[in-house]
Scaffold this motif. Structure first.
Motif, PDB file in Angstrom:
ATOM      1  N   VAL A 275       0.851  -1.198   0.000  1.00 29.91           N
ATOM      2  CA  VAL A 275       0.000   0.000   0.000  1.00 29.91           C
ATOM      3  C   VAL A 275       0.889   1.251   0.000  1.00 29.91           C
ATOM      4  O   VAL A 275       1.858   1.316   0.757  1.00 29.91           O
ATOM      5  N   ASP A 277       2.267   4.578   1.064  1.00 23.30           N
ATOM      6  CA  ASP A 277       2.196   5.209   2.379  1.00 23.30           C
ATOM      7  C   ASP A 277       1.543   6.586   2.313  1.00 23.30           C
ATOM      8  O   ASP A 277       0.913   7.018   3.262  1.00 23.30           O
ATOM      9  N   PRO A 305      -4.499   5.767   4.943  1.00 24.34           N
ATOM     10  CA  PRO A 305      -4.901   4.929   6.090  1.00 24.34           C
ATOM     11  C   PRO A 305      -4.069   3.652   6.104  1.00 24.34           C
ATOM     12  O   PRO A 305      -3.689   3.141   5.041  1.00 24.34           O
ATOM     13  N   ILE A 307      -4.208  -0.022   6.438  1.00 25.75           N
ATOM     14  CA  ILE A 307      -5.281  -1.026   6.347  1.00 25.75           C
ATOM     15  C   ILE A 307      -5.049  -2.149   7.351  1.00 25.75           C
ATOM     16  O   ILE A 307      -5.971  -2.585   8.045  1.00 25.75           O
ATOM     17  N   LEU A 308      -3.807  -2.604   7.430  1.00 26.29           N
ATOM     18  CA  LEU A 308      -3.475  -3.683   8.368  1.00 26.29           C
ATOM     19  C   LEU A 308      -3.814  -3.272   9.796  1.00 26.29           C
ATOM     20  O   LEU A 308      -4.485  -4.010  10.530  1.00 26.29           O
ATOM     21  N   GLY A 324       0.231  -9.631   8.662  1.00 26.52           N
ATOM     22  CA  GLY A 324       0.798  -8.584   7.806  1.00 26.52           C
ATOM     23  C   GLY A 324       2.074  -9.063   7.149  1.00 26.52           C
ATOM     24  O   GLY A 324       2.614 -10.119   7.507  1.00 26.52           O
ATOM     25  N   LYS A 339       7.462  -4.105  13.853  1.00 28.55           N
ATOM     26  CA  LYS A 339       6.276  -3.768  13.060  1.00 28.55           C
ATOM     27  C   LYS A 339       5.052  -4.524  13.563  1.00 28.55           C
ATOM     28  O   LYS A 339       3.951  -3.979  13.630  1.00 28.55           O
TER      29      LYS A 339
HETATM   30  O1  C5P Z   1       4.232  -0.105   7.269  1.00 27.86           O
HETATM   31  P1  C5P Z   1       4.601  -1.070   6.218  1.00 27.86           P
HETATM   32  O2  C5P Z   1       4.138  -0.664   4.848  1.00 27.86           O
HETATM   33  O3  C5P Z   1       6.025  -1.483   6.214  1.00 27.86           O
HETATM   34  O4  C5P Z   1       3.804  -2.394   6.634  1.00 27.86           O
HETATM   35  C1  C5P Z   1       3.623  -3.449   5.781  1.00 27.86           C
HETATM   36  C2  C5P Z   1       2.346  -4.173   6.101  1.00 27.86           C
HETATM   37  O5  C5P Z   1       1.308  -3.269   6.364  1.00 27.86           O
HETATM   38  C3  C5P Z   1       1.863  -5.015   4.936  1.00 27.86           C
HETATM   39  O6  C5P Z   1       1.153  -6.098   5.464  1.00 27.86           O
HETATM   40  C4  C5P Z   1       0.948  -4.043   4.208  1.00 27.86           C
HETATM   41  O7  C5P Z   1      -0.006  -4.736   3.432  1.00 27.86           O
HETATM   42  C5  C5P Z   1       0.304  -3.311   5.359  1.00 27.86           C
HETATM   43  N1  C5P Z   1      -0.061  -1.917   5.083  1.00 27.86           N
HETATM   44  C6  C5P Z   1      -1.400  -1.587   4.993  1.00 27.86           C
HETATM   45  N2  C5P Z   1      -1.765  -0.268   4.782  1.00 27.86           N
HETATM   46  C7  C5P Z   1      -0.831   0.691   4.658  1.00 27.86           C
HETATM   47  C8  C5P Z   1       0.536   0.355   4.729  1.00 27.86           C
HETATM   48  C9  C5P Z   1       0.882  -0.958   4.928  1.00 27.86           C
HETATM   49  O8  C5P Z   1      -2.252  -2.471   5.111  1.00 27.86           O
HETATM   50  N3  C5P Z   1      -1.204   1.930   4.455  1.00 27.86           N
END
Ligand code: C5P
Length: 403
Positions: A275, A277, A305, A307-308, A324, A339
């Motif tokens: 996703v 950022d 946002p 999502i995780l 995640g 994380k």
């Molecule tokens: O924060 P980061 O991108 O490193 O985290 C990775 C995890 O968070 C993945 O599982 C990704 O699908 C999820 N994620 C999300 N929504 C976001 C950013 C990351 O669901 N905005």
């Protein structure tokens, strides 16, 4: 293990066909009933007499055999099995399956069957790596056809590389795994995110990333195979929709977020999407003009946002297991462990995406599964194998939680 289960073994024309009597014997030792279909090519490497003796059944070879057709018929042959196993699966039969050709008994049975199909490819490394074979294998995978192997090693043709048929023991293990897992997640609901998100700058431009969606799509396919009612929320990718999965196509992180929350309640959430950022604060309603001598526009970014984190904090709608992914280029386990805590999810699958690993867009993935107890490192596996393992671990976890 195999008591009462019937396997239709299609033997096509690769040198590895000589291993088939051993494969049949091992399957029967495990309790499976085995019936064989032998192609003309296959019969160059193994005799119908040998397969008939070890299977204890007629070996079927002819599409237009009067006796076979009156006694059985290719339709019945294809339906009276619990699993159709093609071993060895040559480049030719894989291509015929992908194209839906039905020029002989084996391919007719494969086109007529409504039963699960598993293939054990065997061919020269160049044939395996040829773009035509790559595309055909992808087509079959997306249709839900299981793959065992091939393995790397020395080949009959004197070359070395990927393309050896898996050892009969490994094929039997894959068949056991198939029956153990089929329907294991029946009655469960899963939500998976996959692919990149595209964040619009104006109606024609966007900010995106290189995620291929291979891993997320493979996870959705694996969970669906295990019987979970699976919703895949995917950003724009070149991956076809996996069969048996309900797919919601989105573009932006906000659309993905809304689609995921709407898909709740669910038992399982796996966030494999990359996703974005940030998104552009003021998406332009019209295409931004270059202008004659105008300075380049500057973009203000605001956070998307998470999502995780949102799924992990969904209150009474929180899925029982929220997983995640963490793409890291250094200190993989340490960063992913942090994380997991930050996002409030149950598991993190950490993968090393430094350019030297070829993970992004590639077919293989070296991952670590991180839960509350610590990290478990998995060997380098295909993305499908990572998906299978993860789906199996998810099923085990849910079975533990529901006595
Ligand atoms: O924060 P980061 O991108 O490193 O985290 C990775 C995890 O968070 C993945 O599982 C990704 O699908 C999820 N994620 C999300 N929504 C976001 C950013 C990351 O669901 N905005």
């Amino acid at each position: 293990m195999g008591e009462g289960k019937r396997i239709l073994l299609v033997v096509s024309g690769g040198i590895a066909a000589y291993k088939c009597p051993d494969l049949v014997r091992r399957l029967r030792e495990r309790g499976y009933g085995v019936r064989c279909v032998l192609t003309q090519g296959g019969a160059q490497f193994v005799t119908p007499l040998a397969l008939g003796a070890v299977s204890g059944d007629t070996v079927y070879q002819d599409l237009f055999s009067l006796t076979d057709e009156s006694e059985m018929g290719h339709i019945r042959l294809s339906r009276e099995a619990d699993l159709v196993l093609v071993a060895p699966a040559t480049a030719n039969i894989i291509a015929a399956m992908a194209a839906g050709l039905a020029g002989d008994l084996a391919t007719t049975v494969l086109l007529a069957t409504d039963k699960p199909v598993m293939i054990a490819p065997a061919m020269n490394v160049r044939m395996w790596e040829h773009p035509a074979t790559r595309a055909n294998v992808t087509t079959l995978r997306n249709r839900g056809i299981g793959l065992v192997g091939p393995e790397a090693g020395d080949m009959a043709c004197g070359e070395t590389g990927m393309g050896r048929m898996s050892d009969p023991n490994d094929i039997v293990a894959a068949v056991d795994g198939f029956f153990r897992n089929a329907g294991r997640l029946a009655g469960r609901k899963a939500v998976i995110t996959s692919g990149p998100t595209f964040e619009a700058i104006d109606p024609v431009r966007f900010i995106g990333n290189h995620s291929s969606g291979k891993q997320g799509h493979a996870i959705a396919a694996a969970l669906a195979h295990m019987g979970a009612q699976t919703t895949l929320v995917t950003g724009p990718t070149a991956q076809p929709d996996p069969s048996g999965v309900s797919v919601i196509h989105v573009r932006s992180a906000r659309e993905m977020h809304d689609a995921c929350l709407e898909a709740l309640p669910a038992d399982i959430a796996v966030c494999a999407a990359a996703v974005a950022d940030w998104r552009v604060a003021d998406e332009a309603a019209q295409k931004i003009k270059k202008g004659a001598n105008a300075a380049p526009p500057s973009l203000t970014l605001i956070p998307n946002p998470d999502i995780l984190a949102a799924l992990a904090a969904a209150g009474n709608k929180r899925p029982r297991l929220v997983v995640g992914f963490a793409a890291e280029t250094e200190n993989v386990v340490e960063n992913a462990t942090a994380k997991r805590a930050r996002k409030g999810c149950d598991w993190i699958v950490a993968n090393d995406v430094s350019p030297s690993t070829g993970t992004f867009g590639g077919d293989a993935n070296a991952v670590h599964l991180i839960d509350g107890e610590g990290a478990e490192s998995w060997p380098l596996l295909s993305k499908e194998a990572v998906a299978e393992r993860l789906a199996t671990r998810i099923a085990e976890r849910l079975e533990e939680a529901t006595p």
